[in-house]
Design an enzyme around this catalytic site. Structure first.
Site, mmCIF file in Angstrom:
data_model
loop_
_atom_site.group_PDB
_atom_site.id
_atom_site.type_symbol
_atom_site.label_atom_id
_atom_site.label_comp_id
_atom_site.label_asym_id
_atom_site.label_seq_id
_atom_site.Cartn_x
_atom_site.Cartn_y
_atom_site.Cartn_z
ATOM 1 N N ASN A 116 -10.391 -4.790 -5.708
ATOM 2 C CA ASN A 116 -9.827 -4.468 -6.983
ATOM 3 C C ASN A 116 -8.239 -4.493 -6.744
ATOM 4 O OD1 ASN A 116 -8.575 -1.723 -7.484
ATOM 5 N ND2 ASN A 116 -9.676 -1.260 -5.888
ATOM 6 N N PHE A 120 -3.581 1.229 -11.089
ATOM 7 C CA PHE A 120 -3.640 2.513 -11.579
ATOM 8 C C PHE A 120 -3.419 2.427 -13.313
ATOM 9 C CE2 PHE A 120 -1.023 4.625 -7.970
ATOM 10 C CZ PHE A 120 -2.445 4.612 -7.324
ATOM 11 N N SER A 185 -2.863 3.867 -2.227
ATOM 12 C CA SER A 185 -3.416 2.466 -3.214
ATOM 13 C C SER A 185 -2.428 1.533 -2.778
ATOM 14 C CB SER A 185 -3.641 3.010 -4.490
ATOM 15 O OG SER A 185 -4.432 3.845 -4.757
ATOM 16 N N ASN A 187 -2.202 -1.274 -4.794
ATOM 17 C CA ASN A 187 -1.897 -2.131 -5.896
ATOM 18 C C ASN A 187 -0.692 -1.535 -6.557
ATOM 19 O OD1 ASN A 187 -4.188 -3.755 -5.438
ATOM 20 N ND2 ASN A 187 -5.313 -1.925 -5.951
ATOM 21 N N THR A 188 -0.048 -0.680 -6.251
ATOM 22 C CA THR A 188 1.191 -0.141 -6.709
ATOM 23 C C THR A 188 2.275 -0.501 -5.686
ATOM 24 O OG1 THR A 188 0.303 1.378 -8.168
ATOM 25 C CG2 THR A 188 2.709 1.662 -7.671
ATOM 26 N N LYS A 221 -4.323 11.638 0.249
ATOM 27 C CA LYS A 221 -5.394 10.427 0.535
ATOM 28 C C LYS A 221 -4.650 9.442 1.249
ATOM 29 C CE LYS A 221 -8.833 7.586 -1.964
ATOM 30 N NZ LYS A 221 -9.544 7.455 -2.917
ATOM 31 N N ASN A 250 -8.823 5.142 1.591
ATOM 32 C CA ASN A 250 -8.556 4.502 0.689
ATOM 33 C C ASN A 250 -9.035 3.188 0.658
ATOM 34 O OD1 ASN A 250 -7.636 3.521 -2.190
ATOM 35 N ND2 ASN A 250 -6.205 5.222 -2.282
#
Ligand SMILES: Cc1cc2nc3c(=O)[nH]c(=O)nc-3n(C[C@H](O)[C@H](O)[C@H](O)COP(=O)(O)O)c2cc1C
Length: 336
Positions: A116, A120, A185, A187-188, A221, A250
């Protein structure tokens, strides 16, 4: 043998685009959350309690819903009815944001995995707080611990990340049994840099100052892609700043196990991250006394047991739930 979800529900969901299937599921669970007869049906999946205590909180069982599935906290009563021992809402950011362009969730059934790059997508801290306030007022608040996972808004420059997290912390803390700082994460852009010692230290100090005399259990996390040295530094800073728990891990950016033709940009979850996550859990437990919540590639009783044997106190599932359905919980619990 396939369970009823795998036989009847998964083929229907997997005939849809992954994100459409996700929204459909969430909408159904959101509706069920307002309707007692539906909650009673969901409860028929529940296994008997396996109580645990962590952060001074009673958990009816150690299997939780991982962050990302209910980013906006719309279906808490349904998750509890399905038998989750705790629920992690989020990632929520200070500002509402749409996330990356679609498509942005990809299934890799051959690998029991997902990739994915949602980025967010969420309603923002204020809207989520209003929703949770309404839920509390309605008397339908679930009887299991609720964690709220917060992250940085994409529009906020990395240098201002602390202020961004603080806004979400202030807005959401009253609804959370614990707060997770998501600094992992993929993706940021830049988010994982918050795992660097100086930046992490600044963030934790600011949150602890804000918490003042009424601290909330604070959980960090982390990524499965950390080197041993990076992990060691993070653990030292978490200990210095009284962090209550670590979620390991993660999604991974290591796509080396994925053939080129199946690959996509984004965070890889499910079976391919299992070993890496377990190894990290083991390493944290060996080096620190901070309790670990394990996440990554839990698909059945065996992979769940592996996390507990590595020293995790609680576990969380996401991709396993997509592939195995809610009976996964019962399967894990019956074999603990
Ligand atoms: C589609 C998707 C969205 C996710 N969104 C988030 C998120 O918003 N915040 C977060 O901390 N983790 C998020 N995750 C990571 C999961 O919470 C989990 O840590 C990771 O996927 C590993 O567990 P799994 O192998 O059981 O999926 C997401 C994972 C997936 C597959």
């Amino acid at each position: 043998m396939k369970n009823p979800y795998e036989r009847f529900v998964r083929p229907l969901l997997f005939s849809l685009d992954a994100e459409t299937a996700h929204h459909l599921t969430i909408q159904l669970l959101q509706k069920a959350s307002h309707f007692d007869p539906a909650l009673r049906v969901l409860k028929s999946f529940q296994a008997s309690p396996r109580r645990k205590t962590l952060f001074g909180l009673p958990f009816p069982n150690p299997v939780g819903l991982a962050a990302g599935l209910d980013k906006n906290g719309v279906a808490l009563p349904a998750w509890a009815a399905l038998g989750f021992g705790f629920i992690e809402v989020g990632t929520v950011t200070a500002k509402a944001q749409p996330g990356n362009p679609r498509p942005r969730i990809f299934r890799l059934p051959e690998r029991q995995a997902l990739i994915n790059r949602l980025g967010f997508n969420n309603d923002g801290a204020d809207a989520v707080a209003n929703r949770l306030a309404a839920l509390r007022k309605s008397g339908r608040w679930p009887a299991v611990p609720v964690g709220i996972n917060i992250g940085k808004s994409r529009a906020t420059p990395l240098e201002q990340a602390t202020g961004d997290y603080l806004h979400s912390f202030r807005t959401l803390r009253d609804f959370a049994d614990y707060i997770t700082l998501n600094i992992s994460s993929p993706n940021t852009p830049g988010l994982r840099e918050l795992q660097e010692p100086e930046k992490l230290s600044e963030l934790l100090r600011a949150i602890n100052n804000e918490a003042g005399t009424a601290p909330k259990p604070l959980v960090v996390k982390i990524s499965p892609d950390l080197s041993g040295a990076e992990l060691k530094a993070i653990l030292a800073i978490c200990e210095e700043n009284d962090v209550s728990g670590i979620i390991a891990t993660n999604t991974t950016l290591d796509h080396s196990s994925i053939p080129h033709e199946l690959d996509q940009a984004g965070g890889l979850s499910g079976a391919p991250v299992r070993n890496k996550s377990t190894a990290l859990v083991r390493e944290i437990v060996a080096r620190s006394t901070i309790p670990v919540i394990a996440s990554g590639g839990i698909f059945d009783a065996e992979s769940a047991r592996e996390k507990f044997q590595a020293g995790a106190v609680l576990i969380q599932v996401y991709t396993g739930l997509v592939y195995r359905g809610p009976q996964l919980l019962r399967e894990i619990m019956d074999n603990l």
